[in-house]
Design an enzyme around this catalytic site. Structure first.
Site, PDB file in Angstrom:
ATOM      1  N   LYS A 201       1.035   3.209  -7.160  1.00  0.00           N
ATOM      2  CA  LYS A 201       2.383   3.435  -7.672  1.00  0.00           C
ATOM      3  C   LYS A 201       3.392   3.932  -6.637  1.00  0.00           C
ATOM      4  O   LYS A 201       3.082   4.803  -5.832  1.00  0.00           O
ATOM      5  CB  LYS A 201       2.326   4.461  -8.804  1.00  0.00           C
ATOM      6  CG  LYS A 201       1.799   3.846 -10.102  1.00  0.00           C
ATOM      7  CD  LYS A 201       1.162   4.862 -10.978  1.00  0.00           C
ATOM      8  CE  LYS A 201       2.102   5.525 -11.944  1.00  0.00           C
ATOM      9  NZ  LYS A 201       1.476   6.702 -12.558  1.00  0.00           N
ATOM     10  N   GLY A 353      -8.774  10.706  -0.343  1.00  0.00           N
ATOM     11  CA  GLY A 353      -8.783   9.902  -1.562  1.00  0.00           C
ATOM     12  C   GLY A 353      -9.236   8.475  -1.309  1.00  0.00           C
ATOM     13  O   GLY A 353     -10.184   8.246  -0.556  1.00  0.00           O
TER      14      GLY A 353
HETATM   15  P1  AMP Z   1      -3.555   5.616  -5.030  1.00  0.00           P
HETATM   16  O1  AMP Z   1      -4.444   6.601  -5.717  1.00  0.00           O
HETATM   17  O2  AMP Z   1      -2.124   5.691  -5.419  1.00  0.00           O
HETATM   18  O3  AMP Z   1      -3.769   5.593  -3.534  1.00  0.00           O
HETATM   19  O4  AMP Z   1      -4.000   4.198  -5.590  1.00  0.00           O
HETATM   20  C1  AMP Z   1      -5.261   3.651  -5.352  1.00  0.00           C
HETATM   21  C2  AMP Z   1      -5.519   2.602  -6.363  1.00  0.00           C
HETATM   22  O5  AMP Z   1      -4.523   1.605  -6.260  1.00  0.00           O
HETATM   23  C3  AMP Z   1      -6.836   1.917  -6.155  1.00  0.00           C
HETATM   24  O6  AMP Z   1      -7.680   2.206  -7.240  1.00  0.00           O
HETATM   25  C4  AMP Z   1      -6.474   0.443  -6.103  1.00  0.00           C
HETATM   26  O7  AMP Z   1      -7.332  -0.376  -6.854  1.00  0.00           O
HETATM   27  C5  AMP Z   1      -5.098   0.423  -6.721  1.00  0.00           C
HETATM   28  N1  AMP Z   1      -4.340  -0.771  -6.278  1.00  0.00           N
HETATM   29  C6  AMP Z   1      -4.097  -1.173  -5.036  1.00  0.00           C
HETATM   30  N2  AMP Z   1      -3.455  -2.343  -5.016  1.00  0.00           N
HETATM   31  C7  AMP Z   1      -3.272  -2.695  -6.299  1.00  0.00           C
HETATM   32  C8  AMP Z   1      -2.691  -3.832  -6.933  1.00  0.00           C
HETATM   33  N3  AMP Z   1      -2.151  -4.805  -6.226  1.00  0.00           N
HETATM   34  N4  AMP Z   1      -2.676  -3.853  -8.278  1.00  0.00           N
HETATM   35  C9  AMP Z   1      -3.242  -2.871  -8.997  1.00  0.00           C
HETATM   36  N5  AMP Z   1      -3.808  -1.772  -8.463  1.00  0.00           N
HETATM   37  C10 AMP Z   1      -3.843  -1.694  -7.125  1.00  0.00           C
END
Ligand code: AMP
Length: 396
Positions: A201, A353
């Site tokens: 996000k 993370g």
């Molecule tokens: P964060 O915790 O914000 O670093 O987000 C990590 C998560 O983002 C991981 O579980 C990924 O699977 C997800 N993610 C990365 N790229 C995408 C995408 N194109 N669509 C959906 N989820 C995503």
């Protein structure tokens, strides 16, 4: 934020009782309670050994899980004491309480070169509420406070910040490394300074982007957050993740980067799927994503472009995967980014993370300068926020 803090090397610990905040929040098998990864305990050993070898008596403490002020048998730190004892090859005295009679008696009797562990700090609600009385009681058992749990320095809890009101506070070796590597990257980076941001996000990373726009030479955006930026550029994004209420923000950021002369790189092709599933057929598309597809990973041209930007970098900071790396078919972009960092010759820093686990899972961990041990903490670090567990340490 001043990252130049006194460490355990700046104080004579001989004959002193040291309250040592560790991160023993280890993963456990839900049924058996067995510790499934030693990593955090092993990581604490150098600081513990240094203190013990230099004549300190160590009163270690940590939280485990989220008991929220309740005494929960399955979240006792007793198994950690046992594992720590095996790793140190010496007795670890375990207190049955935190600031109660047992802990106090054992702390009072503790001799130089000996170590004890208090029970789970979060069994007492005052830990997370940073209760001054609780912090004072904790501090009363020791003469020096050492903070070595980077994963919790963004929290103003009794054991991470509160105790510093009552004891001289120093960083342990883990926290010192985080501060020196990440602090330098933000304050005085070897340039060009490239920031790579991904993950789900935009809204989670707004403050990171704001802060890095002031410091970085290049910002690379991948992962689910990239599609809101692509939409802001007027591209079709199909069924990809979109935060419609962040489109204006994304437009502002693209404009701001242009004004500041910061290169702002977004994906130019994508690896898509019809549905969000590990078995989904990967479909490569160009800049615009058809209506029935969602972007799951950056495409090969983008991966090449991002790797090229990493090549000439002096410093690279990476937080957030380039795609849904948990699904093998959509891990290529994240893999390519990890490889690019590993081969860049730059000072490379990977936030905790998901990006840390991606680098580890993909086998590049030993080629990265520094992998942060704190997910939330490293994100707040990149936001330029004051971290209470760092601010409370003595300045150098
Ligand atoms: P964060 O915790 O914000 O670093 O987000 C990590 C998560 O983002 C991981 O579980 C990924 O699977 C997800 N993610 C990365 N790229 C995408 C995408 N194109 N669509 C959906 N989820 C995503």
């Amino acid at each position: 934020m001043n990252y130049n803090k006194k460490t355990i090397y700046d104080v004579d610990v001989k004959g002193k009782k040291v309250l040592l905040r560790c991160d023993f929040n280890v993963p456990q098998n839900k049924e058996t309670g067995e510790i499934t990864s030693n990593k955090r305990i092993v990581a604490a050993i150098p600081t513990i050994k240094y203190l013990l070898d230099n004549g300190a008596a160590v009163i270690a403490c940590s939280h485990l899980g989220k008991p929220k002020g309740e005494w929960k048998e399955n979240l006792t730190l007793a198994p950690v004491a046992k594992r720590l004892s095996e790793l140190l090859q010496q007795d670890v005295i375990f207190a049955k309480d935190i600031i109660g009679e047992d802990a106090k008696a054992k702390a009072a009797a503790l001799k130089p070169g000996e170590i004890m562990l208090l029970e789970n700090l979060r069994f007492d609600i005052r830990e997370e509420k940073n209760g001054a009385d609780f912090a004072k009681e904790l501090a009363s058992m020791a003469e020096i406070f050492v903070s070595d749990a980077f994963g919790t320095v963004h929290r103003a809890h009794a054991s991470t910040a509160g105790v510093a009101a009552f004891l001289p506070a120093y960083s342990g070796l883990l926290v010192a490394k985080e501060l020196s590597v990440m602090g330098k990257a933000l304050d005085d980076p070897k340039r060009p300074f490239v920031a790579v941001l991904g993950g789900a996000k935009v809204s989670d990373k707004i403050n990171v982007i704001n802060n890095l726009l002031e410091k970085a030479d290049t910002i690379i955006i991948g992962g689910g957050m990239a599609y809101t930026f692509k939409k802001a550029q007027g591209c079709e994004i199909g069924k990809s993740l979109l935060e419609a209420d962040r489109i204006d923000y994304a437009k502002d950021m693209i404009k701001k980067a242009e004004e500041k002369g910061v290169k702002f790189l977004l994906p130019v092709d994508h690896c898509c799927a019809k549905e969000f599933s590990a078995d989904a057929e990967p479909v490569e598309v160009g800049e615009n994503i058809p209506e029935d597809l969602m972007g799951m990973d950056i495409g090969p041209k983008t991966a090449e472009m991002f790797a090229e930007a990493a090549k000439g970098a002096g410093t690279i900071v990476w937080n957030g995967p380039m795609g849904v790396f948990e699904f093998d078919s959509f891990a290529n972009g994240t893999k390519a980014m990890a490889k690019a960092l590993a081969e860049s010759g730059a000072v490379t820093i990977v936030g905790g993370g998901d990006s840390a686990s991606a680098v580890e899972k993909l086998g590049y961990a030993d080629k990265i300068t520094h992998i942060s041990t704190g997910g939330g903490a490293s994100l707040e670090f990149l936001e330029g926020k004051e971290l209470p567990g760092v601010a409370c340490l003595l300045d150098k």
